[in-house]
Enzyme design. Structure first.
Site, PDB file in Angstrom:
ATOM      1  N   PHE A   1       0.815  -1.226   0.000  1.00 36.55           N
ATOM      2  CA  PHE A   1       0.000   0.000   0.000  1.00 36.55           C
ATOM      3  C   PHE A   1       0.843   1.268   0.000  1.00 36.55           C
ATOM      4  O   PHE A   1       0.373   2.329  -0.371  1.00 36.55           O
ATOM      5  CB  PHE A   1      -0.946   0.009   1.221  1.00 36.55           C
ATOM      6  CG  PHE A   1      -0.280   0.475   2.491  1.00 36.55           C
ATOM      7  CD1 PHE A   1      -0.192   1.837   2.790  1.00 36.55           C
ATOM      8  CD2 PHE A   1       0.285  -0.423   3.383  1.00 36.55           C
ATOM      9  CE1 PHE A   1       0.441   2.285   3.943  1.00 36.55           C
ATOM     10  CE2 PHE A   1       0.923   0.009   4.532  1.00 36.55           C
ATOM     11  CZ  PHE A   1       1.003   1.369   4.802  1.00 36.55           C
TER      12      PHE A   1
ATOM     13  N   SER B   1       5.286  -6.892   3.462  1.00 37.17           N
ATOM     14  CA  SER B   1       5.865  -7.187   4.771  1.00 37.17           C
ATOM     15  C   SER B   1       6.656  -8.503   4.717  1.00 37.17           C
ATOM     16  O   SER B   1       6.409  -9.360   3.855  1.00 37.17           O
ATOM     17  CB  SER B   1       4.750  -7.265   5.813  1.00 37.17           C
ATOM     18  OG  SER B   1       3.822  -8.247   5.411  1.00 37.17           O
TER      19      SER B   1
ATOM     20  N   CYS C   1       9.500   1.922   3.599  1.00 38.06           N
ATOM     21  CA  CYS C   1      10.438   0.839   3.917  1.00 38.06           C
ATOM     22  C   CYS C   1      11.842   1.391   4.076  1.00 38.06           C
ATOM     23  O   CYS C   1      12.727   0.717   4.590  1.00 38.06           O
ATOM     24  CB  CYS C   1      10.404  -0.236   2.850  1.00 38.06           C
ATOM     25  SG  CYS C   1      11.082   0.323   1.304  1.00 38.06           S
TER      26      CYS C   1
ATOM     27  N   GLU D   1       9.148  -3.857  13.199  1.00 43.54           N
ATOM     28  CA  GLU D   1       8.934  -2.733  12.279  1.00 43.54           C
ATOM     29  C   GLU D   1       7.612  -2.067  12.687  1.00 43.54           C
ATOM     30  O   GLU D   1       6.546  -2.673  12.548  1.00 43.54           O
ATOM     31  CB  GLU D   1       8.835  -3.238  10.834  1.00 43.54           C
ATOM     32  CG  GLU D   1       8.586  -2.110   9.849  1.00 43.54           C
ATOM     33  CD  GLU D   1       8.393  -2.598   8.410  1.00 43.54           C
ATOM     34  OE1 GLU D   1       7.672  -3.590   8.192  1.00 43.54           O
ATOM     35  OE2 GLU D   1       8.954  -1.958   7.512  1.00 43.54           O
TER      36      GLU D   1
HETATM   37  P1  NAD Z   1       1.496  -6.559   3.125  1.00 43.50           P
HETATM   38  O1  NAD Z   1       2.525  -7.633   3.229  1.00 43.50           O
HETATM   39  O2  NAD Z   1       0.381  -6.542   4.081  1.00 43.50           O
HETATM   40  O3  NAD Z   1       0.818  -6.589   1.662  1.00 43.50           O
HETATM   41  C1  NAD Z   1       1.589  -6.615   0.483  1.00 43.50           C
HETATM   42  C2  NAD Z   1       0.807  -7.368  -0.582  1.00 43.50           C
HETATM   43  O4  NAD Z   1       0.604  -8.721  -0.159  1.00 43.50           O
HETATM   44  C3  NAD Z   1      -0.561  -6.778  -0.869  1.00 43.50           C
HETATM   45  O5  NAD Z   1      -0.786  -6.789  -2.253  1.00 43.50           O
HETATM   46  C4  NAD Z   1      -1.500  -7.707  -0.122  1.00 43.50           C
HETATM   47  O6  NAD Z   1      -2.757  -7.819  -0.742  1.00 43.50           O
HETATM   48  C5  NAD Z   1      -0.774  -9.035  -0.162  1.00 43.50           C
HETATM   49  N1  NAD Z   1      -1.056  -9.870   1.021  1.00 43.50           N
HETATM   50  C6  NAD Z   1      -1.319  -9.423   2.281  1.00 43.50           C
HETATM   51  N2  NAD Z   1      -1.524 -10.463   3.103  1.00 43.50           N
HETATM   52  C7  NAD Z   1      -1.369 -11.575   2.364  1.00 43.50           C
HETATM   53  C8  NAD Z   1      -1.457 -12.977   2.661  1.00 43.50           C
HETATM   54  N3  NAD Z   1      -1.724 -13.425   3.894  1.00 43.50           N
HETATM   55  N4  NAD Z   1      -1.242 -13.847   1.663  1.00 43.50           N
HETATM   56  C9  NAD Z   1      -0.967 -13.422   0.429  1.00 43.50           C
HETATM   57  N5  NAD Z   1      -0.888 -12.114   0.089  1.00 43.50           N
HETATM   58  C10 NAD Z   1      -1.080 -11.206   1.046  1.00 43.50           C
HETATM   59  O7  NAD Z   1       2.302  -5.168   3.144  1.00 43.50           O
HETATM   60  P2  NAD Z   1       1.708  -3.688   3.219  1.00 43.50           P
HETATM   61  O8  NAD Z   1       1.174  -3.455   4.581  1.00 43.50           O
HETATM   62  O9  NAD Z   1       0.839  -3.421   2.053  1.00 43.50           O
HETATM   63  O10 NAD Z   1       3.042  -2.834   3.010  1.00 43.50           O
HETATM   64  C11 NAD Z   1       3.898  -2.455   4.050  1.00 43.50           C
HETATM   65  C12 NAD Z   1       5.084  -3.383   4.151  1.00 43.50           C
HETATM   66  O11 NAD Z   1       5.800  -3.394   2.912  1.00 43.50           O
HETATM   67  C13 NAD Z   1       6.094  -2.921   5.190  1.00 43.50           C
HETATM   68  O12 NAD Z   1       6.571  -4.050   5.870  1.00 43.50           O
HETATM   69  C14 NAD Z   1       7.202  -2.276   4.356  1.00 43.50           C
HETATM   70  O13 NAD Z   1       8.470  -2.261   4.953  1.00 43.50           O
HETATM   71  C15 NAD Z   1       7.189  -3.169   3.166  1.00 43.50           C
HETATM   72  N6  NAD Z   1       7.814  -2.530   2.013  1.00 43.50           N
HETATM   73  C16 NAD Z   1       9.030  -3.010   1.609  1.00 43.50           C
HETATM   74  C17 NAD Z   1       9.673  -2.419   0.539  1.00 43.50           C
HETATM   75  C18 NAD Z   1      10.993  -2.944   0.061  1.00 43.50           C
HETATM   76  O14 NAD Z   1      11.396  -2.641  -1.061  1.00 43.50           O
HETATM   77  N7  NAD Z   1      11.693  -3.737   0.861  1.00 43.50           N
HETATM   78  C19 NAD Z   1       9.073  -1.345  -0.128  1.00 43.50           C
HETATM   79  C20 NAD Z   1       7.834  -0.890   0.313  1.00 43.50           C
HETATM   80  C21 NAD Z   1       7.210  -1.503   1.383  1.00 43.50           C
END
Ligand code: NAD
Length: 499
Positions: free
Chosen positions: A149, A226, A281, A384
């Site tokens: 997101f 995440s 991130c 985090e």
């Molecule tokens: P999230 O892991 O909740 O969701 C990411 C994606 O995974 C979404 O499209 C979501 O629909 C999907 N998803 C969520 N739960 C799932 C499940 N149980 N099974 C399968 N798919 C699932 O992450 P978020 O809250 O949208 O984003 C924030 C996180 O992303 C933070 O931890 C941040 O550090 C990380 N992030 C990392 C980077 C990087 O390059 N390392 C960049 C941006 C964000």
């Protein structure tokens, strides 16, 4: 109520699963739209159609594909304000920050205009008598991008740029929390000349993600989100024989040496710790001053700056430093972690717990927090938080500070503030973290370098964008050729060096 469907075969298609998720305006707390959550059947139909469209797109010469990227750059610039407005309203970040989100994605599309150069392969003339050898990079077919997101424009663009420019079709599964901007970008791709079906935006949750992972057609999955989900996707993709690059969470440390410019370091920390409400991130969430004198000098400068931060809705324009967090659940989680910090003995120097924004009482705003005397055993250090909470961990010397960052399970980004070249060089060389800033708090590499964390912040061996983006979404084929005039002997039974 606005309804958000899917982008399939060049048009918006309503969802048919009967399942939806709420999309909020985080500033007011209101539900502003319902997004469809795709069923496996809807996803499979979109994948099948992408596979058909990919054949002609993969056979389109790279220069023509690059021209679509070129047109897309123009359209993203044209619609920048419109996209940023929608982005801020669904994510909550300030309007200038939303533009930065789009800009950093757009720069990767600019880089992808170089697709013909990136894909032109290698050639060895006369590798043996009458033998030529060449390697080419070919698209994988249908690939997927699953995105978080917090950068709803930038990260989808990071995925789709190299994937599409390389001749793949892509299934993009954006975050269900702010899905409108990816849908708008898909529409711009069509306007830029991308054939229908080559980019399909499937909105959804775990059901569609699992459908992507289990699809026999999809060849590669680029994920950002995440860490637990990154690891899950990496493992399940590997089980299915798919290529995967999965980027996860972070806990970025900034080390402040006694010789650093303290005013500059304090400014950098406030911007990097609290910008986008800490939902980056690459946010700095841990400040590590080296020596008691440094800690005191830093704290003295940080406190008034943090107390003066202006928190508000994106509609307040440039008067706002950061906006609300994305959902009420995110807000509750942040405040719960703050309570654990207090309970476990950290000193809450700036207490944002009582923060309330008049006129926006139902918005998901979180006040700024500063903790001092945080120790590595505390939950606020290990976890985090992804919110406007900065922790100070005091280190006695450089080695102790370095060790803190090295021992943390995450390894996305880090920074050191110092005037000493030897210390900076030693830090950059020894640290086990993927992206390093020297007097730069958020060292996000530009489009023509690559982006990726180490340890629990990144699974897989290729980074995002830059040359790695093209490597990830293509595979190498190497051809050894000899024409009949060069064949003079009988069968060869042993491996041997080229004559
Ligand atoms: P999230 O892991 O909740 O969701 C990411 C994606 O995974 C979404 O499209 C979501 O629909 C999907 N998803 C969520 N739960 C799932 C499940 N149980 N099974 C399968 N798919 C699932 O992450 P978020 O809250 O949208 O984003 C924030 C996180 O992303 C933070 O931890 C941040 O550090 C990380 N992030 C990392 C980077 C990087 O390059 N390392 C960049 C941006 C964000």
């Amino acid at each position: 109520m606005r309804e958000i469907g899917h982008w399939i075969d060049g048009k918006v298609v309503a969802g048919t699963s009967g399942r939806t998720a709420d999309v909020f305006n985080p500033a007011t707390g209101e539900v502003q739209a319902k997004v469809a959550l795709a069923s496996k059947a809807e996803l499979d139909a979109a994948i099948a159609s992408a596979a058909k469209a990919q054949v002609a797109w993969g056979n389109t010469n790279p220069q023509r594909r690059a021209r679509v990227m070129m047109a897309l750059v123009g359209l993203l610039n044209r619609d920048m304000d419109k996209l940023a407005e929608m982005l801020s309203s669904e994510h909550g970040k300030t309007f200038p920050d939303a533009k930065g989100d789009i800009q950093r994605g757009l720069e990767v599309i600019e880089y992808c205009i170089g697709a013909p150069q990136m894909l032109k392969g290698e050639f060895t003339d006369s590798a043996g008598p009458g033998i030529d050898m060449y390697s080419m990079r070919q698209p994988l077919g249908v690939v997927a991008g699953i995105t978080p997101f917090n950068f709803p424009a930038m990260i989808p663009l990071w995925k789709m740029g190299p994937a599409l420019a390389s001749g793949n079709a892509m299934i993009l599964k954006p975050s269900e929390r702010d899905p409108s901007v990816p849908m708008m970008i898909a529409e711009l791709c069509k306007e830029a000349g991308l054939p229908d079906g080559v980019l399909q935006v499937i909105n959804g949750d775990k059901e569609s993600v699992d459908g992507i992972l289990d699809s026999e057609i999809i060849q590669a999955v680029g994920f950002v989100g995440s860490t637990p989900i990154a690891q899950y996707i990496y493992e399940r993709a590997a089980e299915q024989g798919k290529r995967a690059q999965c980027f996860g969470g972070a806990k970025n440390h900034m080390i402040i040496m006694p010789d650093a410019d303290m005013d500059q370091a304090a400014d950098a920390l406030v911007g990097a710790g609290f910008g986008a409400a800490g939902e980056r991130c690459m946010a700095i969430s841990v400040a590590v001053p080296v020596g008691e004198g440094t800690a005191e000098a830093l704290r003295e400068r940080l406190v008034p700056k943090i107390e003066a931060l202006k928190v508000g809705p994106y509609t307040a324009g440039n008067d706002v430093d950061y906006g609300p967090v994305v959902t009420s659940a995110a807000k509750e989680n942040i405040l719960r972690l703050v309570e654990t910090g207090v309970a476990q003995g950290a000193e809450l120097v700036v207490d944002g717990r009582g923060f309330n924004l008049q006129g926006y009482e139902d918005g998901f705003f979180v006040g700024a927090h500063l903790f001092d005397h945080v120790t590595p055993d505390m939950d606020i250090y290990k976890t985090e938080i992804f919110g406007p909470v900065l922790s100070m961990v005091r280190a006695n010397d450089y080695e102790e500070a370095l060790g803190l960052a090295m021992d943390h399970e995450y390894g996305n980004g880090t920074a050191i503030f110092t005037r000493d070249g030897d210390t900076a060089r030693d830090f950059a060389s020894r640290i086990n973290i993927g992206m390093v800033g020297i007097n730069v708090p958020i060292p996000v590499p530009l489009a023509y370098h690559t982006f990726g964390g180490w340890k629990k912040s990144g699974f897989g061996d290729l980074n995002q964008h830059g040359p790695d983006g093209f490597r990830f979404y293509t595979r190498t084929k190497t051809v050894t050729s000899r024409w009949p005039s060069g064949i003079r002997t009988g069968g060869e039974f042993n491996f041997k060096a080229m004559d």
